[in-house]
Design an enzyme around this catalytic site. Structure first.
Site, PDB file in Angstrom:
ATOM      1  N   ASP A  78       1.068  -1.006  -0.393  1.00 44.43           N
ATOM      2  CA  ASP A  78      -0.356  -0.450  -0.169  1.00 44.43           C
ATOM      3  C   ASP A  78       0.822   1.351  -0.233  1.00 44.43           C
ATOM      4  OD1 ASP A  78      -2.979   0.312   1.111  1.00 44.43           O
ATOM      5  OD2 ASP A  78      -1.831   2.213   1.114  1.00 44.43           O
ATOM      6  N   ASP A 102       4.218   2.251  -3.633  1.00 42.12           N
ATOM      7  CA  ASP A 102       3.403   2.511  -5.658  1.00 42.12           C
ATOM      8  C   ASP A 102       3.248   2.021  -5.744  1.00 42.12           C
ATOM      9  OD1 ASP A 102       1.911   4.556  -6.486  1.00 42.12           O
ATOM     10  OD2 ASP A 102       3.135   6.348  -6.286  1.00 42.12           O
ATOM     11  N   VAL A 103       2.424   1.809  -6.580  1.00 44.30           N
ATOM     12  CA  VAL A 103       1.993   0.746  -7.948  1.00 44.30           C
ATOM     13  C   VAL A 103       2.139   1.236  -8.701  1.00 44.30           C
ATOM     14  CG1 VAL A 103       0.840  -0.936  -6.637  1.00 44.30           C
ATOM     15  CG2 VAL A 103      -0.457   0.825  -7.530  1.00 44.30           C
ATOM     16  N   TYR A 145     -12.131   6.892 -15.003  1.00 42.36           N
ATOM     17  CA  TYR A 145     -12.002   5.136 -14.879  1.00 42.36           C
ATOM     18  C   TYR A 145     -12.070   4.867 -15.464  1.00 42.36           C
ATOM     19  CZ  TYR A 145     -13.437   3.053 -10.155  1.00 42.36           C
ATOM     20  OH  TYR A 145     -13.279   1.880  -9.714  1.00 42.36           O
ATOM     21  N   LYS A 177     -11.120   1.280 -16.670  1.00 42.84           N
ATOM     22  CA  LYS A 177     -11.440  -0.087 -15.449  1.00 42.84           C
ATOM     23  C   LYS A 177     -12.196  -1.365 -17.609  1.00 42.84           C
ATOM     24  CE  LYS A 177     -10.532   0.158 -11.878  1.00 42.84           C
ATOM     25  NZ  LYS A 177     -10.183  -0.880 -11.289  1.00 42.84           N
ATOM     26  N   VAL A 207     -19.209  -0.070  -3.568  1.00 42.65           N
ATOM     27  CA  VAL A 207     -19.224  -0.360  -2.450  1.00 42.65           C
ATOM     28  C   VAL A 207     -19.501   1.016  -1.246  1.00 42.65           C
ATOM     29  CG1 VAL A 207     -17.116  -1.384  -0.707  1.00 42.65           C
ATOM     30  CG2 VAL A 207     -17.538  -2.268  -3.559  1.00 42.65           C
TER      31      VAL A 207
HETATM   32  P1  NAD Z   1      -9.711   2.512  -1.370  1.00 41.33           P
HETATM   33  O1  NAD Z   1      -9.699   3.986  -2.118  1.00 41.33           O
HETATM   34  O2  NAD Z   1     -10.670   2.750  -0.157  1.00 41.33           O
HETATM   35  O3  NAD Z   1      -8.198   2.280  -1.321  1.00 41.33           O
HETATM   36  C1  NAD Z   1      -7.485   1.319  -0.693  1.00 41.33           C
HETATM   37  C2  NAD Z   1      -6.422   1.490  -0.565  1.00 41.33           C
HETATM   38  O4  NAD Z   1      -5.254   1.810  -2.210  1.00 41.33           O
HETATM   39  C3  NAD Z   1      -5.717   2.684   0.250  1.00 41.33           C
HETATM   40  O5  NAD Z   1      -5.186   1.833   1.394  1.00 41.33           O
HETATM   41  C4  NAD Z   1      -5.238   3.260  -0.572  1.00 41.33           C
HETATM   42  O6  NAD Z   1      -3.398   3.741   0.382  1.00 41.33           O
HETATM   43  C5  NAD Z   1      -4.052   2.241  -1.354  1.00 41.33           C
HETATM   44  N1  NAD Z   1      -3.752   3.148  -2.515  1.00 41.33           N
HETATM   45  C6  NAD Z   1      -3.749   4.596  -3.299  1.00 41.33           C
HETATM   46  N2  NAD Z   1      -3.583   4.636  -3.940  1.00 41.33           N
HETATM   47  C7  NAD Z   1      -1.965   3.462  -4.099  1.00 41.33           C
HETATM   48  C8  NAD Z   1      -0.864   3.487  -5.352  1.00 41.33           C
HETATM   49  N3  NAD Z   1      -0.484   4.108  -6.166  1.00 41.33           N
HETATM   50  N4  NAD Z   1      -0.220   2.227  -4.420  1.00 41.33           N
HETATM   51  C9  NAD Z   1      -0.497   2.375  -3.498  1.00 41.33           C
HETATM   52  N5  NAD Z   1      -1.533   2.258  -2.614  1.00 41.33           N
HETATM   53  C10 NAD Z   1      -2.251   3.074  -3.088  1.00 41.33           C
HETATM   54  O7  NAD Z   1     -10.172   1.424  -2.578  1.00 41.33           O
HETATM   55  P2  NAD Z   1     -11.436   0.564  -2.804  1.00 41.33           P
HETATM   56  O8  NAD Z   1     -12.193   1.299  -2.920  1.00 41.33           O
HETATM   57  O9  NAD Z   1     -11.480  -0.529  -2.033  1.00 41.33           O
HETATM   58  O10 NAD Z   1     -10.850   0.232  -4.252  1.00 41.33           O
HETATM   59  C11 NAD Z   1     -10.292  -0.858  -4.819  1.00 41.33           C
HETATM   60  C12 NAD Z   1     -11.116  -1.401  -5.915  1.00 41.33           C
HETATM   61  O11 NAD Z   1     -11.892  -1.823  -6.141  1.00 41.33           O
HETATM   62  C13 NAD Z   1     -10.504  -0.442  -6.980  1.00 41.33           C
HETATM   63  O12 NAD Z   1      -9.010  -0.922  -8.443  1.00 41.33           O
HETATM   64  C14 NAD Z   1     -11.312   0.637  -7.630  1.00 41.33           C
HETATM   65  O13 NAD Z   1     -11.219   0.926  -8.881  1.00 41.33           O
HETATM   66  C15 NAD Z   1     -12.106  -0.658  -7.568  1.00 41.33           C
HETATM   67  N6  NAD Z   1     -13.918  -0.369  -6.921  1.00 41.33           N
HETATM   68  C16 NAD Z   1     -13.871   0.374  -6.020  1.00 41.33           C
HETATM   69  C17 NAD Z   1     -15.317   0.443  -5.686  1.00 41.33           C
HETATM   70  C18 NAD Z   1     -15.905   0.634  -4.717  1.00 41.33           C
HETATM   71  O14 NAD Z   1     -16.826   1.542  -4.482  1.00 41.33           O
HETATM   72  N7  NAD Z   1     -15.371   1.382  -3.975  1.00 41.33           N
HETATM   73  C19 NAD Z   1     -16.104  -0.033  -6.527  1.00 41.33           C
HETATM   74  C20 NAD Z   1     -15.773  -0.253  -7.911  1.00 41.33           C
HETATM   75  C21 NAD Z   1     -14.573  -0.854  -8.349  1.00 41.33           C
END
Ligand code: NAD
Length: 253
Positions: free
Chosen positions: A33, A54-55, A147, A151, A180
């Site tokens: 993370d 950082d990814v 976005y 995706k 979510v």
């Molecule tokens: P989030 O926004 O809660 O973040 C999760 C973690 O990602 C955080 O701890 C943050 O520090 C970390 N992060 C952010 N940028 C980063 C980077 N460059 N390198 C490493 N870590 C990093 O994420 P989420 O809502 O759990 O989403 C996870 C995945 O699910 C994502 O790909 C998102 O697009 C997808 N998604 C989420 C939702 C939603 O409603 N939350 C809906 C559809 C898809």
């Protein structure tokens, strides 16, 4: 032998719930993370080791992947979860640098991790990769073009990886979460309200009405599906984009 699992962005949200899900089933899990305090926190979960990376940083991802694979003694499951919401707004108002950043974190990061995982999985003759897409990868999404583009790219990447890797016993699927419940969704609602000039309540109601089950999903629902895809019960499932969204027919709020 316990399952060896790598998860990107596992410090919070879906990644964190997934780390807990696998660890509670006895897996050994390595997560990265960008947020050091989230890494420290998730590392307190038994069976989970967190690292700061950082990814979007190729050197950092190389280090994370090689340390993880060494420590785990191989790799059974790679979960490419990291993804940012990106900017909201009419397409003509978007800054190309923000678009590039969104594509980098949401798509290019999957190349960075996968190119390190694939040789190990090929040598083992087995492996599972799960890429986290979104329902935004199944429909157009007004005012969220970067976005949606990212995706849709994740799903194209997933299907292509499944075709390249199937003969080596490696399965690749995408999971498409719907909205979510949690702080990220509130951020997204705020982005869209600002971009469209409508109220936060109107936008949130619009998201809820898109869903046949009339509720947001929980991070744990996504973790369950990822767990299923990584299990022998899913041994013939590859190349698929699986929505976990309560059934969504449109992203127009
Ligand atoms: P989030 O926004 O809660 O973040 C999760 C973690 O990602 C955080 O701890 C943050 O520090 C970390 N992060 C952010 N940028 C980063 C980077 N460059 N390198 C490493 N870590 C990093 O994420 P989420 O809502 O759990 O989403 C996870 C995945 O699910 C994502 O790909 C998102 O697009 C997808 N998604 C989420 C939702 C939603 O409603 N939350 C809906 C559809 C898809």
């Amino acid at each position: 032998m316990s399952l060896r699992v790598v998860i990107t962005a596992g410090g919070a949200g879906i990644g964190r719930a997934t780390a807990e899900h696998f660890a509670s089933a006895g897996a050994r899990v390595s997560v990265c993370d960008i947020d050091a305090s989230a890494v420290a926190d998730v590392s307190r979960v038994t069976g989970v080791v967190g690292k700061v990376a950082d990814v979007s940083d190729t050197v950092a991802v190389d280090r994370f992947m090689s340390e993880s694979i060494d420590e785990l003694g191989g790799l059974d499951v790679l979960i490419n979860n990291a993804g940012i919401a990106g900017p909201g707004g009419a397409l003509e108002d978007l800054d190309p640098d923000d678009v590039t950043r969104t594509l980098d974190v949401d798509v290019t990061s999957m190349f960075r991790t996968s190119r390190r995982a694939i040789p190990v999985m090929k040598q083992q003759g087995s492996g599972v990769i799960v890429n986290i897409a979104s329902t935004a990868g199944l429909f157009g999404f007004p005012y969220r073009a970067p976005y949606a583009a990212a995706k849709w790219a994740v799903i194209g990447l997933t299907k292509t990886m499944a075709m390249e890797l199937g003969e080596f016993g490696i399965r690749v699927n995408a999971v498409c979460p719907g909205s979510v419940a949690g702080p990220r969704m509130e951020h997204v609602v705020g982005l869209e309200a600002a971009a469209s000039g409508r109220s936060v309540d109107e936008i949130r109601g619009g998201f809820e009405r898109q869903v046949s089950l009339r509720s947001f999903v929980e991070a744990a629902d996504i973790a369950e599906t990822i767990g299923f895809l990584a299990s022998p019960a899913a041994s013939k499932i590859t190349g698929q984009a699986i929505p976990v969204d309560g059934h969504t027919e449109s992203m127009r709020t």
